[in-house]
Design an enzyme around this catalytic site. Structure first.
Site, mmCIF file in Angstrom:
data_model
loop_
_atom_site.group_PDB
_atom_site.id
_atom_site.type_symbol
_atom_site.label_atom_id
_atom_site.label_comp_id
_atom_site.label_asym_id
_atom_site.label_seq_id
_atom_site.Cartn_x
_atom_site.Cartn_y
_atom_site.Cartn_z
ATOM 1 N N HIS A 11 -14.910 25.433 3.680
ATOM 2 C CA HIS A 11 -14.370 24.627 2.574
ATOM 3 C C HIS A 11 -14.423 23.139 2.902
ATOM 4 C CE1 HIS A 11 -10.951 25.746 5.130
ATOM 5 N NE2 HIS A 11 -10.433 24.576 4.819
ATOM 6 N N CYS A 71 -12.829 36.869 -27.110
ATOM 7 C CA CYS A 71 -11.815 37.899 -27.334
ATOM 8 C C CYS A 71 -11.713 38.287 -28.810
ATOM 9 C CB CYS A 71 -10.468 37.389 -26.833
ATOM 10 S SG CYS A 71 -10.074 35.768 -27.508
ATOM 11 N N ALA A 73 -0.883 -6.938 -3.567
ATOM 12 C CA ALA A 73 0.390 -6.934 -2.834
ATOM 13 C C ALA A 73 1.455 -7.716 -3.588
ATOM 14 C CB ALA A 73 0.197 -7.540 -1.446
ATOM 15 N N ASP A 103 7.625 -14.721 -2.350
ATOM 16 C CA ASP A 103 7.289 -16.135 -2.526
ATOM 17 C C ASP A 103 7.983 -17.007 -1.486
ATOM 18 O OD1 ASP A 103 5.581 -15.783 -4.679
ATOM 19 O OD2 ASP A 103 7.239 -15.676 -6.105
ATOM 20 N N LYS A 134 21.017 -9.221 15.256
ATOM 21 C CA LYS A 134 21.657 -8.899 13.975
ATOM 22 C C LYS A 134 22.830 -9.854 13.702
ATOM 23 C CE LYS A 134 24.017 -5.228 11.569
ATOM 24 N NZ LYS A 134 24.864 -4.063 11.727
ATOM 25 N N PRO A 167 2.828 -19.058 1.960
ATOM 26 C CA PRO A 167 1.491 -19.428 1.468
ATOM 27 C C PRO A 167 1.096 -18.537 0.293
ATOM 28 C CG PRO A 167 1.344 -18.228 3.550
ATOM 29 C CD PRO A 167 2.798 -18.495 3.311
ATOM 30 N N ASP A 168 0.377 -19.086 -0.665
ATOM 31 C CA ASP A 168 -0.149 -18.270 -1.770
ATOM 32 C C ASP A 168 -1.533 -17.781 -1.341
ATOM 33 O OD1 ASP A 168 -1.391 -17.300 -4.120
ATOM 34 O OD2 ASP A 168 0.045 -18.426 -5.317
ATOM 35 N N ILE A 169 -1.595 -16.508 -0.968
ATOM 36 C CA ILE A 169 -2.821 -15.960 -0.357
ATOM 37 C C ILE A 169 -3.958 -15.943 -1.373
ATOM 38 C CG2 ILE A 169 -3.767 -14.039 0.972
ATOM 39 C CD1 ILE A 169 -0.805 -13.179 1.482
ATOM 40 N N PHE A 192 -2.990 -9.805 -9.555
ATOM 41 C CA PHE A 192 -2.095 -9.016 -10.395
ATOM 42 C C PHE A 192 -0.973 -9.913 -10.885
ATOM 43 C CE2 PHE A 192 -2.948 -4.381 -10.167
ATOM 44 C CZ PHE A 192 -4.120 -4.446 -9.436
ATOM 45 N N LYS A 233 -4.429 -19.923 -10.535
ATOM 46 C CA LYS A 233 -4.778 -19.343 -9.229
ATOM 47 C C LYS A 233 -6.272 -19.343 -8.973
ATOM 48 C CE LYS A 233 -0.661 -16.831 -8.345
ATOM 49 N NZ LYS A 233 -0.058 -16.349 -7.099
#
Ligand code: CTP
Length: 407
Positions: free
Chosen positions: A74, A157, A276, A280, A290, A315-317, A333, A351
């Site tokens: 398979h 049938c 992603a 921001d 902690k 950073p704005d990738i 997106f 952008k």
């Protein structure tokens, strides 16, 4: 064994329409496809394997344990297939596939294959209308399986109604269309970002988003299956690495940015898709231990207590890659809660992307964690509304649109 010839694995189940699979096989062969046949034991009672062996000029797969050189039958069949077509598919097989049951070579191969699955059902009208069958079909559609709807007519049938196997030409054409797109990314290099980044405040607290990463992982998997070499730069997620994809796992936006810039410089991708959910902002400092509310954080009793967290811009990738994109086709997106098209159009321009996938997160039935979604694809040539589709289907459509823009 995988060959370079485009291969359709044709599954034949136990149904009176099994003889029509011979005709489908011939049509596929005439169009240049290599066809291998896998049958269920009942399928083999309707048309003998000898018929399919002669027509396909290949051994017919039937037994779970192969007699000769292929020890895991398979798996080798699953890998060989560029498209897996089951025609005719009985109610029994459809219901088993939806439940993930693997009790014969055909159903086991369907579970094991990464190839697109196409199902052409054929059955009695009441079996077709039965809620179990309809629920199974809905499950399969949501997983990206293509169903070639049966026709209405006079059934074997003796009853009239839907359940008659679709026209063999229709079945062959749909299969060939799927086969054509099965390698349309061959030789292409694709960079994809996925998942949500985490911006740590201290070792156990972070700023992030509920994005699952599923869209980016599906994109990466499907692009790889369609022949691309894929680099997936992913924020933390539970999802397993998609098959055949180079996965780089990162945590923060800074790390994601660095990984993307490196991949972009070294690999010169043809396509870059930024799915992603990048935070921001990040905390200006990250505590190495902690934070304790007793000392570092305001006391709970102090009702007017305020903790101030200083944030710096990440950073704005997408923007920085788009600035130096050259021939690369850049897709972003835009998840928006209001003024979807206006906001997405503004992002397209600001952008420097070639295409923006906009989705409306204000609809509680669609969006982040939902399996179904609806996208608007915006580019300089206008907007396309995809309608409500499974994520699998949306991702396939997006890859189609991107492929049509590549030189
Ligand atoms: N993006 C990115 N790097 C960032 C922020 C966003 O690469 N630092 C990408 C996302 O992956 C997505 C697109 O930019 O493809 C738009 O992301 P979104 O968060 O909707 O837009 P922002 O630019 O952050 O704008 P805003 O939050 O103001 O809507």
């Amino acid at each position: 064994m995988k060959t370079n010839e485009p291969t359709v694995l044709l599954g034949v189940t136990g149904c009176i329409a099994a003889y029509k699979a011979c005709e489908v096989l011939r049509l596929l062969q005439k169009a240049g496809a290599r066809v291998k046949v896998v049958m269920t034991p009942t399928g083999a009672e309707f048309v003998t394997p000898a018929t399919f062996r002669a027509l396909s000029q290949n051994e017919v797969a039937l037994a779970m344990i192969a007699e000769h050189d292929e020890p895991i039958h398979h798996i080798s069949l699953a890998q060989e297939a560029d498209v897996f077509l089951i025609a005719p598919a009985t109610a029994n097989t459809i219901n088993k596939l939806a439940a993930g049951i693997a009790d014969n070579l055909l159903t086991t191969t369907a579970l094991a294959t990464e190839a697109p699955l196409i199902i052409a059902p054929a059955m009695n009208v009441h079996m077709w209308r039965d809620p179990a069958t309809q629920a199974a079909l809905a499950t399969l559609i949501a997983r990206g399986v293509q169903i070639i709807e049966p026709e209405e007519g006079y059934l074997a049938c003796g009853e009239e109604g839907e359940g008659k196997l679709a026209d063999v030409q229709t079945i062959a054409q749909s299969t060939l269309a799927e086969l054509n797109r099965s390698q349309d990314y061959a030789g292409r290099r694709v960079l994809i970002t996925a998942g949500a980044t985490r911006e740590h405040i201290d070792p156990v607290r972070f700023i992030s988003s509920p994005a699952s990463g599923r869209t980016g992982y599906l994109l990466a998997g499907q692009a790889a299956r369609r022949g691309a070499e894929v680099w997936l730069v992913s924020g933390p997620t539970e999802l397993p690495d998609p098959f055949g994809v180079n996965v780089l796992r990162v945590t923060s936006a800074d790390q994601m940015n660095q990984a993307c810039q490196e991949v972009f410089s070294a690999q010169k991708p043809d396509v870059a898709v930024f799915s992603a959910a990048v935070a921001d902002f990040k905390p200006v400092t990250t505590a190495s231990q902690k934070l304790k509310k007793g000392t570092d954080l305001p006391a709970r009793e102090a009702t007017d207590a305020v903790m101030k967290l200083e944030l710096a811009l990440n950073p704005d990738i997408l923007f920085s890659i788009a600035e130096r994109k050259g021939q690369c086709f850049v897709v972003g997106f835009a998840a928006e809660s209001e003024n979807l098209l206006d906001n997405a159009l503004a992002k397209l321009r600001a952008k420097g992307a070639d295409l923006i996938v906009a989705n409306d997160i204000s609809d509680p039935n669609l969006g982040f964690a939902s399996e179904l979604n609806r996208w608007q694809l915006l580019s300089s040539s206008g907007a396309e509304d995809t309608g409500i589709l499974s994520k699998q289907a949306l991702v396939g459509l997006l890859l189609d649109r991107i492929a049509s823009k590549l030189n």
